[in-house]
Write a protein that holds these residues in place. Structure first.
Motif, PDB file in Angstrom:
ATOM      1  N   LEU A   1      -0.983 -39.067  57.065  1.00 57.19           N
ATOM      2  CA  LEU A   1      -0.258 -38.663  55.863  1.00 57.19           C
ATOM      3  C   LEU A   1       0.973 -39.534  55.703  1.00 57.19           C
ATOM      4  CD1 LEU A   1       1.913 -35.515  56.440  1.00 57.19           C
ATOM      5  CD2 LEU A   1       0.560 -36.469  58.299  1.00 57.19           C
ATOM      6  N   THR A   2       1.337 -39.730  54.459  1.00 60.25           N
ATOM      7  CA  THR A   2       2.523 -40.511  54.130  1.00 60.25           C
ATOM      8  C   THR A   2       3.650 -39.559  53.775  1.00 60.25           C
ATOM      9  OG1 THR A   2       1.145 -42.323  53.297  1.00 60.25           O
ATOM     10  CG2 THR A   2       3.454 -42.311  52.637  1.00 60.25           C
ATOM     11  N   LYS A   3       4.777 -39.718  54.460  1.00 58.44           N
ATOM     12  CA  LYS A   3       5.902 -38.804  54.252  1.00 58.44           C
ATOM     13  C   LYS A   3       7.206 -39.535  54.549  1.00 58.44           C
ATOM     14  CE  LYS A   3       6.077 -37.067  58.993  1.00 58.44           C
ATOM     15  NZ  LYS A   3       6.272 -35.874  59.847  1.00 58.44           N
ATOM     16  N   ASN A   4       8.300 -38.874  54.238  1.00 58.40           N
ATOM     17  CA  ASN A   4       9.611 -39.403  54.604  1.00 58.40           C
ATOM     18  C   ASN A   4       9.847 -39.170  56.084  1.00 58.40           C
ATOM     19  OD1 ASN A   4      10.474 -40.278  52.029  1.00 58.40           O
ATOM     20  ND2 ASN A   4      11.052 -38.199  51.465  1.00 58.40           N
TER      21      ASN A   4
ATOM     22  N   GLY B   1      18.973 -42.764  54.543  1.00 54.95           N
ATOM     23  CA  GLY B   1      18.703 -42.271  55.888  1.00 54.95           C
ATOM     24  C   GLY B   1      17.234 -41.965  56.124  1.00 54.95           C
ATOM     25  N   LYS B   2      16.387 -42.180  55.091  1.00 50.02           N
ATOM     26  CA  LYS B   2      14.961 -41.882  55.198  1.00 50.02           C
ATOM     27  C   LYS B   2      14.134 -43.022  54.614  1.00 50.02           C
ATOM     28  CE  LYS B   2      15.555 -38.079  52.863  1.00 50.02           C
ATOM     29  NZ  LYS B   2      15.323 -36.791  52.175  1.00 50.02           N
ATOM     30  N   VAL B   3      12.920 -43.186  55.156  1.00 53.92           N
ATOM     31  CA  VAL B   3      11.984 -44.180  54.628  1.00 53.92           C
ATOM     32  C   VAL B   3      10.596 -43.534  54.549  1.00 53.92           C
ATOM     33  CG1 VAL B   3      13.232 -46.205  55.494  1.00 53.92           C
ATOM     34  CG2 VAL B   3      11.539 -45.089  56.954  1.00 53.92           C
ATOM     35  N   ARG B   4       9.763 -44.050  53.635  1.00 53.08           N
ATOM     36  CA  ARG B   4       8.384 -43.575  53.517  1.00 53.08           C
ATOM     37  C   ARG B   4       7.521 -44.295  54.548  1.00 53.08           C
ATOM     38  NH1 ARG B   4       7.223 -39.042  51.037  1.00 53.08           N
ATOM     39  NH2 ARG B   4       5.236 -39.821  50.214  1.00 53.08           N
ATOM     40  N   LYS B   5       6.706 -43.531  55.235  1.00 53.19           N
ATOM     41  CA  LYS B   5       5.876 -44.115  56.291  1.00 53.19           C
ATOM     42  C   LYS B   5       4.592 -43.311  56.429  1.00 53.19           C
ATOM     43  CE  LYS B   5       6.026 -45.457  61.181  1.00 53.19           C
ATOM     44  NZ  LYS B   5       6.842 -45.422  62.435  1.00 53.19           N
ATOM     45  N   THR B   6       3.497 -44.015  56.716  1.00 58.74           N
ATOM     46  CA  THR B   6       2.227 -43.354  56.991  1.00 58.74           C
ATOM     47  C   THR B   6       2.125 -43.113  58.492  1.00 58.74           C
ATOM     48  OG1 THR B   6       1.128 -44.379  55.100  1.00 58.74           O
ATOM     49  CG2 THR B   6      -0.276 -43.503  56.835  1.00 58.74           C
ATOM     50  N   VAL B   7       1.957 -41.868  58.868  1.00 57.15           N
ATOM     51  CA  VAL B   7       1.894 -41.507  60.283  1.00 57.15           C
ATOM     52  C   VAL B   7       0.533 -40.886  60.575  1.00 57.15           C
ATOM     53  CG1 VAL B   7       4.383 -41.146  60.439  1.00 57.15           C
ATOM     54  CG2 VAL B   7       2.905 -39.224  59.866  1.00 57.15           C
ATOM     55  N   GLU B   8       0.125 -40.966  61.821  1.00 55.44           N
ATOM     56  CA  GLU B   8      -1.129 -40.358  62.275  1.00 55.44           C
ATOM     57  C   GLU B   8      -0.810 -39.267  63.279  1.00 55.44           C
ATOM     58  OE1 GLU B   8      -5.228 -42.382  63.118  1.00 55.44           O
ATOM     59  OE2 GLU B   8      -4.168 -42.291  65.038  1.00 55.44           O
TER      60      GLU B   8
END
Length: 395
Positions: free
Chosen positions: A153-156, A223-230
């Motif tokens: 999912l991609t989230k902050n 202070g936040k970036v969008r990133k796809t995490v598993e």
């Protein structure tokens, strides 16, 4: 306000519920009535709005206190100041000592009291991160036996360059000189009631109480970036139990918090795919077993292909169509109680088609079964019963 339901009733709580109880009840009700789970359902949409309104009041300690004391009038700016307890021994408008409960409602509407009294709200405190909802498809077997699955999912997420501060590496934020770090500024206006104070969000720091002179180039100061995490999702054995879309909660896997607040949670909505053979209610399995006339009349023992292994099922002689057989302990094991459900087998009689003339003749003779002379292989005659003859034809 007559058409409104009590906020505690909306969330299914008793008055005086704790913060954790309120939060837990809100999440449960919000998931139940969420538009994604109730498409084109106007009633669910209204319930969802009602739940959000109730939570917006009961989750705020200040609003909750006023609601507990004054009901809807305490949180509705159009309701006036009906909570007042009289002026009592009040001797002028320089303070608010004589107003009792009246001051509480006044503070909520104006952001302060009379004469610059000691009311001050902190808008720069920790803020919990937003929750995230994600859907996942799983098989019937994965719901029954459990599984580990990967989800992307991609989230902050917190910016790794500035560790969430928003300031460029080697620099730091500092207290906002406009609001003094409170995140809000006050204005005082003289009225016939005395000095009335109003509060608004500081435009210099946008309510954070801090300013950044050199923003982080990676996150642009957020202070936040969008990133796809598993992430690995642990699906417990026996999940579902008849629910169409059970929900798993991954604590702390939502959006990051603000001002040191805890991150939100991730809600995994499970879509359990149907099985070709089995249905499920709670911990019990259900299936339909087709059998022929001979098996129903004479009885039989058949092997059923289960989810993991073959299961033996005895069919009593004389079993009628529509009969349900119960196989104890052949259902789903409940991971919490350790109890295993049962399997219910519904008998369906399959009527033969394209019968031979001999088979038709036997069926016509069913009402008065004869004893048929059957020559033996050695040449001697041997009587064979009508039921044996029928079994030979259908076997």
């Amino acid at each position: 306000m007559a058409d409104k339901r009590d906020y505690y009733e909306v969330l299914g709580l008793q008055k005086g519920a704790s913060e954790d109880e309120i939060k837990s009840a809100f999440r449960k009700m919000a998931m139940k009535y969420h538009p994604d789970r109730n498409p084109d359902n106007k009633e669910a949409e209204e319930k969802f709005k009602e739940v959000n309104e109730a939570y917006s009041v009961l989750s705020d300690p200040d609003k909750k206190e006023k609601y507990d004391r004054f009901g809807f009038a305490g949180v509705d700016p159009n309701a006036g100041f009906g909570g007042g307890q009289g002026y009592g021994g009040f001797g002028g408008f320089g303070g608010a000592q004589g107003f009792g409960g009246f001051e509480d409602i006044f503070n909520m509407f104006t952001g302060g009291g009379f004469g610059g009294g000691g009311y001050s709200a902190n808008y720069n405190g920790p803020v919990e991160g937003a929750d995230i909802q994600q859907r996942m498809n799983i098989t019937f077997e994965e719901a029954v036996f459990g599984a580990k699955k990967k989800i992307k999912l991609t989230k902050n997420v917190e910016c790794a360059s500035c560790h969430g501060t928003g300031a460029k590496s080697g620099t730091a934020k500092h207290t906002c000189p406009t609001c003094g770090g409170r995140g809000q500024v006050e204005t005082v206006q003289q009225t016939i009631l005395g000095a009335m104070r109003s509060v608004r969000t500081c435009s210099a720091c946008h309510g954070t109480g801090e300013v950044i002179d050199t923003p982080c180039p990676t996150c642009k100061g957020t202070g936040k970036v969008r990133k796809t995490v598993e992430l690995t999702v642990e699906i417990p054995a026996g999940v579902g139990g008849g629910e169409n879309s059970p929900v798993l909660t991954l604590r702390g896997q939502g959006e990051p918090g603000r001002n040191g607040g805890q991150p939100g949670d991730l809600y995994i909505v499970l879509n359990i795919q149907p099985h070709d053979t089995f249905g499920r209610k709670g911990d019990d399995l259900y299936m339909t077993l087709p059998i022929n006339f001979t098996q129903a009349a004479l009885g039989d023992e058949v092997s059923i292909k289960g989810l993991k292994e073959n299961i033996s099922c005895k069919i009593p002689a004389g079993t009628q169509p529509g009969t349900t057989l119960r196989l104890r302990g052949k259902g789903v094991k409940n991971s919490r109680t350790g109890r295993t459900g049962d399997m219910y087998v519904n008998i369906k009689l399959v009527v033969p088609t394209n019968l031979t003339e001999g088979q038709k003749e036997l069926l016509r003779a069913f009402g008065d079964p004869p004893v048929v002379e059957q020559p033996h292989a050695s040449g001697s005659g041997k009587k064979k019963s009508w039921s044996d003859k029928v079994k030979d034809f259908f076997d």
